[in-house]
Design a protein around this motif. Structure first.
Motif, PDB file in Angstrom:
ATOM      1  N   GLY A  88       0.942  14.731   0.544  1.00 37.62           N
ATOM      2  CA  GLY A  88       1.843  15.413   1.330  1.00 37.62           C
ATOM      3  C   GLY A  88       2.775  14.281   2.109  1.00 37.62           C
ATOM      4  N   LEU A  89       2.220  13.050   2.124  1.00 36.61           N
ATOM      5  CA  LEU A  89       3.090  11.982   2.725  1.00 36.61           C
ATOM      6  C   LEU A  89       4.156  11.715   1.789  1.00 36.61           C
ATOM      7  CD1 LEU A  89       0.404   9.281   4.187  1.00 36.61           C
ATOM      8  CD2 LEU A  89       1.963  10.876   5.248  1.00 36.61           C
ATOM      9  N   ARG A  90       4.296  12.016   0.809  1.00 41.20           N
ATOM     10  CA  ARG A  90       5.370  11.572  -0.262  1.00 41.20           C
ATOM     11  C   ARG A  90       6.817  12.066   0.515  1.00 41.20           C
ATOM     12  NH1 ARG A  90       5.518  11.280  -6.537  1.00 41.20           N
ATOM     13  NH2 ARG A  90       7.672  11.662  -6.893  1.00 41.20           N
ATOM     14  N   ASP A  91       6.910  13.249   1.027  1.00 37.70           N
ATOM     15  CA  ASP A  91       8.028  13.700   1.515  1.00 37.70           C
ATOM     16  C   ASP A  91       8.565  12.950   2.813  1.00 37.70           C
ATOM     17  OD1 ASP A  91       9.803  16.165   0.444  1.00 37.70           O
ATOM     18  OD2 ASP A  91      10.161  16.050   2.633  1.00 37.70           O
ATOM     19  N   ALA A  92       7.442  12.452   3.585  1.00 40.58           N
ATOM     20  CA  ALA A  92       7.914  11.833   4.810  1.00 40.58           C
ATOM     21  C   ALA A  92       8.232  10.475   4.427  1.00 40.58           C
ATOM     22  CB  ALA A  92       6.299  11.944   5.498  1.00 40.58           C
ATOM     23  N   TYR A  93       7.587   9.901   3.331  1.00 41.59           N
ATOM     24  CA  TYR A  93       7.943   8.587   3.055  1.00 41.59           C
ATOM     25  C   TYR A  93       9.430   8.642   2.400  1.00 41.59           C
ATOM     26  CZ  TYR A  93       7.719   4.096   0.695  1.00 41.59           C
ATOM     27  OH  TYR A  93       8.185   2.830   0.524  1.00 41.59           O
ATOM     28  N   SER A  97      10.371   9.650   7.780  1.00 43.89           N
ATOM     29  CA  SER A  97       9.665  10.372   8.658  1.00 43.89           C
ATOM     30  C   SER A  97       8.503   9.685   9.299  1.00 43.89           C
ATOM     31  CB  SER A  97       9.382  11.667   8.367  1.00 43.89           C
ATOM     32  OG  SER A  97       8.544  12.561   9.539  1.00 43.89           O
ATOM     33  N   PRO A  98       8.405   9.456  10.758  1.00 44.39           N
ATOM     34  CA  PRO A  98       7.081   8.795  11.285  1.00 44.39           C
ATOM     35  C   PRO A  98       5.979   9.476  11.360  1.00 44.39           C
ATOM     36  CG  PRO A  98       8.488   9.312  12.967  1.00 44.39           C
ATOM     37  CD  PRO A  98       9.024   9.782  11.689  1.00 44.39           C
ATOM     38  N   VAL A  99       5.156   9.803  10.259  1.00 40.62           N
ATOM     39  CA  VAL A  99       3.974  10.159  10.138  1.00 40.62           C
ATOM     40  C   VAL A  99       2.586   9.327  10.267  1.00 40.62           C
ATOM     41  CG1 VAL A  99       2.453  12.095   9.053  1.00 40.62           C
ATOM     42  CG2 VAL A  99       4.924  12.087   8.974  1.00 40.62           C
ATOM     43  N   ILE A 100       1.615   9.663  10.952  1.00 40.34           N
ATOM     44  CA  ILE A 100       0.392   8.878  10.954  1.00 40.34           C
ATOM     45  C   ILE A 100      -0.693   9.399  10.341  1.00 40.34           C
ATOM     46  CG2 ILE A 100      -1.062   7.379  12.205  1.00 40.34           C
ATOM     47  CD1 ILE A 100       1.120   6.871  14.297  1.00 40.34           C
ATOM     48  N   THR A 153       7.481   3.577  13.874  1.00 34.03           N
ATOM     49  CA  THR A 153       8.941   3.986  14.633  1.00 34.03           C
ATOM     50  C   THR A 153       9.985   2.914  14.424  1.00 34.03           C
ATOM     51  OG1 THR A 153       8.012   2.944  16.632  1.00 34.03           O
ATOM     52  CG2 THR A 153       7.799   5.488  16.379  1.00 34.03           C
ATOM     53  N   THR A 154       9.622   1.805  14.037  1.00 31.67           N
ATOM     54  CA  THR A 154      10.600   0.473  14.007  1.00 31.67           C
ATOM     55  C   THR A 154      11.465   0.449  12.502  1.00 31.67           C
ATOM     56  OG1 THR A 154       8.763  -1.005  13.449  1.00 31.67           O
ATOM     57  CG2 THR A 154       9.572  -0.652  15.828  1.00 31.67           C
ATOM     58  N   GLY A 155      12.461  -0.176  12.515  1.00 31.58           N
ATOM     59  CA  GLY A 155      13.145  -0.620  11.259  1.00 31.58           C
ATOM     60  C   GLY A 155      13.560   0.731  10.540  1.00 31.58           C
ATOM     61  N   ALA A 156      13.389   1.207   9.299  1.00 37.98           N
ATOM     62  CA  ALA A 156      13.637   2.557   8.766  1.00 37.98           C
ATOM     63  C   ALA A 156      12.060   3.256   9.086  1.00 37.98           C
ATOM     64  CB  ALA A 156      13.849   2.343   7.304  1.00 37.98           C
ATOM     65  N   PRO A 157      12.132   4.126   9.962  1.00 35.16           N
ATOM     66  CA  PRO A 157      10.813   4.714  10.249  1.00 35.16           C
ATOM     67  C   PRO A 157      10.140   5.018   8.871  1.00 35.16           C
ATOM     68  CG  PRO A 157      12.445   5.655  11.488  1.00 35.16           C
ATOM     69  CD  PRO A 157      13.288   4.808  10.239  1.00 35.16           C
ATOM     70  N   GLY A 158       8.578   5.450   8.851  1.00 32.74           N
ATOM     71  CA  GLY A 158       7.974   5.819   7.946  1.00 32.74           C
ATOM     72  C   GLY A 158       6.547   6.067   8.011  1.00 32.74           C
TER      73      GLY A 158
END
Ligand SMILES: Cc1ncc(C[n+]2csc(CCOP(=O)(O)OP(=O)(O)O)c2C)c(N)n1
Ligand SMILES: [Mg+2]
Length: 521
Positions: A88-93, A97-100, A153-158
């Protein structure tokens, strides 16, 4: 920042306090992971622990939460569910998108001894995270959690992955001298705005002023840094049209006269045409990837002719609206999907968050739907079918006072349909509009090609489903379900769904033969 008065505390206490300190209001998870932390959350914080039906929808909820609020979205799974989170993290990446993601992990005492449910999960998180680390010692929770928020949150978020020792993250039971220090600056995107060198800005401005037919293509970076207002002011001052990537669609309202629409593959024809006629394309906050450039075919590399540029783009805009009016206003039964887009343009509330799935959903809405106000937001799947419905639930958790309207196909809705029950249980009142054509009709063109012309009836087995009334299904799960079979009933149904303040599904019976227009190169 240091108080110097460290006390012995459990990891669970510190983690709960830190998440609350960062302003986290919801976490999304499938048990059992970090159980003591959940108990401490209940005792010490107001954080809602949203228990979902699957890890992938938990990530998508966290992702929707993050994209709607700019605050990192938190999702969790025990060791056996970890790779479902990674998937599921693939879309956020892809979407920055800043997902932890927090998962259980292996205990050094027993690893490599065929422990039940265990494999090495860490490599699977490498390609979908900016930071992928293990917390093996409880005393590392404070600094690693701070680093997670900073990196997300920093740079290009992710996305970030934190793996806690113990298949259920039992390291949180242990004690150490720790302090729940929080760096509030990194609680949301953007934590700060780096400034470019003045000379570089001047050089870019000179190029823009010299050009006769310049265009700005703005993307998700401009959106993430909240630069929409400044960008539109610049475009108005210099009279430069703006096209956006699909990820940057809400940077400028579609009805703004300088907006030509979404450019690229899931796009609006007049955007591609305008970009192709420009003599200077200024990309702002975009990765100029395959989608935004339609596989590097837009812009064309040929030089442009001189002409009154704004007039030309206005003509292209007007021509697009004229030619698509019959589709946007179609009364056809079954309903034409473009009519849903036309109705949404007119009736989505002024402060709504619109969340859109991929495939034809992305094409219909990317090309045919217009945002009317700068206060409306638009979030799109970066490619995963089934993302939008759970992401909409997460967006509603993040922004409870804003209406959330999801647009998805039926194939997209099927993926995580069980989460209707979750949304009802947590009273997360998103409104999901299902473009229900009884199949994944984006596959129609592909299978026609594969069969060398019109595909056989048998081929339809590959992409169609039994008919389904999603409104009835939603009602059975405790949501408001409204079935729409005539186009004129859509607007009242949407209004009822929004007014109900309940989780709602508007099931629209649409034409399985209606294919979204493909991009012009
Ligand atoms: C995870 C994932 N698997 C497969 C796909 C490929 N795919 C794109 S669109 C689509 C069908 C979509 O069907 P539906 O949501 O019903 O929308 P429709 O095309 O019918 O409008 C599929 C299978 C994808 N994008 N993501
Ligand atoms: Mg469909």
């Amino acid at each position: 920042m240091q108080s110097g008065h460290n006390q012995r505390r459990t990891g669970a206490e510190v983690l709960a306090d830190m998440l609350a300190g960062y302003g986290v209001t919801h976490v999304f998870m499938v048990p059992a992971v970090l159980r003591r932390t959940f108990a401490e959350m209940e005792r010490r914080t107001k954080i809602a622990r949203v228990h979902c039906h699957g890890e992938k929808s938990a990530v998508y909820m966290a992702d929707g939460y993050a994209r709607a609020s700019g605050k990192p979205g938190i999702c969790m799974a025990q060791v056996i569910g970890a790779l479902n989170l990674a998937a599921g993290l693939r879309d956020a990446y892809l979407a920055h998108s800043p997902v932890i993601a927090m998962t259980g992990g292996r205990d050094p005492k027993t690893k490599f001894r065929k422990v039940y449910q265990e494999i090495d999960d860490m490599p699977a998180f490498e390609p979908v995270t900016k930071m992928n680390v293990t917390i093996d010692d409880v005393a590392r929770i404070p600094d690693m959690v701070r680093q997670a928020f900073r990196t997300a949150t920093t740079g290009a978020p992710g996305p970030v992955h934190l793996q806690f020792r113990g298949n259920e993250g039992q390291v949180d039971l242990e004690e150490a001298e720790m302090e729940a220090l929080v760096e509030a600056q990194f609680a949301r995107v953007p934590p700060f705005r780096p400034e470019p060198e003045a000379a570089h800005v001047k050089a870019a401005l000179e190029l823009l002023q010299k050009a006769e037919r310049p265009i700005i293509v703005a993307g998700g970076g401009a959106r993430a840094s909240g630069a929409g207002r400044e960008l539109v002011a610049l475009a108005e001052a210099l009279q430069i049209p703006i096209a956006t990537s699909l990820n940057g669609k809400d940077i400028i309202p579609g009805i703004h006269p300088l907006s030509v629409g979404v450019v690229g593959s899931y796009s609006r024809e007049c955007a591609n045409r305008t970009v192709n006629r420009a003599d200077l394309v200024c990309f702002i906050g975009t990765e100029t990837g395959g989608m935004t450039t339609h596989f590097w075919a837009v812009p064309k590399s040929s030089a442009a002719k001189r002409a009154p540029w704004i007039k030309e783009l206005s003509d292209l805009r007007a021509d697009w609206y004229t030619r698509h009016k019959p589709m946007l206003e179609s009364d056809a039964v079954p309903i034409h999907p473009a009519r849903i887009c036309g109705e949404l343009t007119k009736h989505v509330p002024d402060d709504a968050i619109v969340v859109v799935d991929t495939g034809h959903a992305g094409m219909w809405m990317g090309g045919m739907y217009d945002l009317r106000t700068p206060a409306q937001s638009y979030m799109r799947s970066a490619g995963h079918l089934g993302w939008a419905f759970p992401a909409g639930i997460g967006a509603k958790a993040a922004c409870p006072d804003r209406p959330v309207v999801v647009f998805t196909g039926d194939a997209g809705f099927w993926y995580h349909i069980a989460e209707v029950e979750t949304a009802v249980r947590w009273n997360l009142a998103s409104v999901t509009v299902v473009n229900n054509n009884g199949g994944g009709n984006q596959s129609k063109r592909g299978f026609d090609r594969a069969y060398g012309g019109e595909q056989t009836t048998k081929a339809r087995e590959l992409w169609t489903y039994n008919p389904m009334n999603f409104a009835a299904l939603a009602e059975n799960m405790g949501a408001l379900g409204i079935r729409v079979e005539r186009a004129s009933d859509f607007a009242p149904a949407l209004a009822d769904a929004l007014a109900s303040k309940r989780t709602a599904v508007v099931d629209v019976a649409t034409d399985i033969e209606a294919l979204a227009p493909t991009a012009v190169a």
